[in-house]
Design a protein around this motif. Sequence first.
Motif, PDB file in Angstrom:
ATOM      1  N   ARG A   1       0.828  -1.214   0.000  1.00 24.85           N
ATOM      2  CA  ARG A   1       0.000   0.000   0.000  1.00 24.85           C
ATOM      3  C   ARG A   1       0.859   1.259   0.000  1.00 24.85           C
ATOM      4  N   GLN A   2       2.004   1.190   0.694  1.00 27.12           N
ATOM      5  CA  GLN A   2       2.834   2.384   0.835  1.00 27.12           C
ATOM      6  C   GLN A   2       3.431   2.832  -0.497  1.00 27.12           C
ATOM      7  N   ILE A   3       3.938   1.889  -1.286  1.00 27.76           N
ATOM      8  CA  ILE A   3       4.633   2.268  -2.519  1.00 27.76           C
ATOM      9  C   ILE A   3       3.706   2.959  -3.514  1.00 27.76           C
ATOM     10  N   PRO A   4       2.543   2.352  -3.873  1.00 29.10           N
ATOM     11  CA  PRO A   4       1.666   3.070  -4.818  1.00 29.10           C
ATOM     12  C   PRO A   4       1.127   4.380  -4.249  1.00 29.10           C
ATOM     13  N   ALA A   5       0.924   4.420  -2.926  1.00 28.39           N
ATOM     14  CA  ALA A   5       0.439   5.662  -2.320  1.00 28.39           C
ATOM     15  C   ALA A   5       1.496   6.763  -2.433  1.00 28.39           C
ATOM     16  N   ALA A   6       2.743   6.411  -2.143  1.00 29.22           N
ATOM     17  CA  ALA A   6       3.817   7.405  -2.252  1.00 29.22           C
ATOM     18  C   ALA A   6       4.006   7.835  -3.701  1.00 29.22           C
ATOM     19  N   GLU A   7       3.882   6.907  -4.628  1.00 33.50           N
ATOM     20  CA  GLU A   7       4.007   7.254  -6.046  1.00 33.50           C
ATOM     21  C   GLU A   7       2.898   8.218  -6.458  1.00 33.50           C
ATOM     22  N   TRP A   8       1.693   7.989  -5.964  1.00 32.45           N
ATOM     23  CA  TRP A   8       0.578   8.893  -6.280  1.00 32.45           C
ATOM     24  C   TRP A   8       0.823  10.271  -5.660  1.00 32.45           C
ATOM     25  N   LEU A   9       1.332  10.299  -4.430  1.00 32.01           N
ATOM     26  CA  LEU A   9       1.601  11.571  -3.762  1.00 32.01           C
ATOM     27  C   LEU A   9       2.763  12.320  -4.413  1.00 32.01           C
ATOM     28  N   ALA A  10       3.681  11.594  -5.048  1.00 30.91           N
ATOM     29  CA  ALA A  10       4.756  12.270  -5.792  1.00 30.91           C
ATOM     30  C   ALA A  10       4.192  13.002  -6.997  1.00 30.91           C
ATOM     31  N   ARG A  11       3.129  12.442  -7.585  1.00 25.90           N
ATOM     32  CA  ARG A  11       2.479  13.095  -8.729  1.00 25.90           C
ATOM     33  C   ARG A  11       1.493  14.163  -8.285  1.00 25.90           C
ATOM     34  N   ASN A  12       0.999  14.048  -7.065  1.00 24.03           N
ATOM     35  CA  ASN A  12       0.007  14.985  -6.528  1.00 24.03           C
ATOM     36  C   ASN A  12       0.479  15.467  -5.155  1.00 24.03           C
ATOM     37  N   PRO A  13       1.560  16.237  -5.108  1.00 23.10           N
ATOM     38  CA  PRO A  13       2.189  16.562  -3.822  1.00 23.10           C
ATOM     39  C   PRO A  13       1.332  17.445  -2.930  1.00 23.10           C
ATOM     40  N   THR A  14       1.442  17.204  -1.639  1.00 26.15           N
ATOM     41  CA  THR A  14       0.776  18.030  -0.640  1.00 26.15           C
ATOM     42  C   THR A  14       1.585  17.989   0.647  1.00 26.15           C
ATOM     43  N   PRO A  15       1.774  19.125   1.296  1.00 23.17           N
ATOM     44  CA  PRO A  15       2.521  19.131   2.566  1.00 23.17           C
ATOM     45  C   PRO A  15       1.808  18.346   3.659  1.00 23.17           C
ATOM     46  N   ASP A  16       0.501  18.125   3.487  1.00 25.72           N
ATOM     47  CA  ASP A  16      -0.243  17.357   4.479  1.00 25.72           C
ATOM     48  C   ASP A  16       0.249  15.913   4.574  1.00 25.72           C
ATOM     49  N   ALA A  17       0.960  15.450   3.544  1.00 21.53           N
ATOM     50  CA  ALA A  17       1.410  14.058   3.519  1.00 21.53           C
ATOM     51  C   ALA A  17       2.774  13.862   4.172  1.00 21.53           C
ATOM     52  N   LEU A  18       3.440  14.939   4.582  1.00 22.13           N
ATOM     53  CA  LEU A  18       4.819  14.819   5.047  1.00 22.13           C
ATOM     54  C   LEU A  18       4.968  13.864   6.226  1.00 22.13           C
TER      55      LEU A  18
END
Length: 298
Positions: A46-63
């Motif tokens: 779950r972590q890898i695809p989620a991080a890949e999606w967040l790399a394409r859709n960045p948000t500081p809320d994910a830090l």
Amino acid sequence: GDGVIQPATSKAGAWVVVAVVGCAALLGCDRTERNIRDAGSNNPTRQIPAAEWLARNPTPDALAALELGMQSTHLDVRVASARAIAATGDARAARAASRILRADALGHDPKVAETALAGMGAIGGPALPDLITVALLATDGYVRALVRGTIAEGLASASPGDRVAATAALLDGVAESDADLYRAAYGNLVAFAPLVQGELVDTGLPHTNRRVQVSTMMAMADSSCVGAGPAIARFLGDADAVLRAEAARSLGALGTTSALPELRRVASSDPVLDVRKAARDAEEGISALLPPDADPLP
């Protein structure tokens, strides 16, 4: 007739548009929140695809979630999290992620190092000091070549502040007293001097450590940084004889014709024999490069 129906139809269409936009926004928020949750889970699938999606859709809320991902025991999770952290533009978090990947890059497995370096390369400028540490300490030839390429790419797009930090890391290396570390650091300095010539002139030449100053002159001469000639020539009048001698040698290697008058003065009047000899050798070497019919410089 038509005058009554048209406003009602327009109003209904407007409400449809508002509803669609609102629904899309809610779905987007739900998707972001779901990926943030997954990025901070302890499940690599779950972590890898989620991080890949967040790399394409960045948000500081994910830090916070991505920083948890950097603590994963799985390298692929750490690299994916690092890429997403870099995408947020948070320099502090990016530097912290880089330090974690640096340990991976300095391991014994070249394949692990290659994967870690890809993550550090995605971080870019904030990772440059750590990349330079890897270039200094790596023992595998493939890893050394790979990290040098990664550094060159990072310097090409780095911010001025990151370039200064990278230059400081290069200079720290040649301040090392250990002979093996110094050789590796000097090799790095020669390799990257053309890419940070301005920073070396500003921070390497006036450094408080004479060893660093001498190494900076030598490296810029060995890497043909001809633009540094005028800055090096100023050291022909320095109070330190070691710096005067190295300036003369470096100017000779660079072929700095504008320095010929000062080299002639030093060759004839410097109180130290080694300095006079270095200046004379430099003068002769530069003069030999001039066309036979060139007007001699005064």
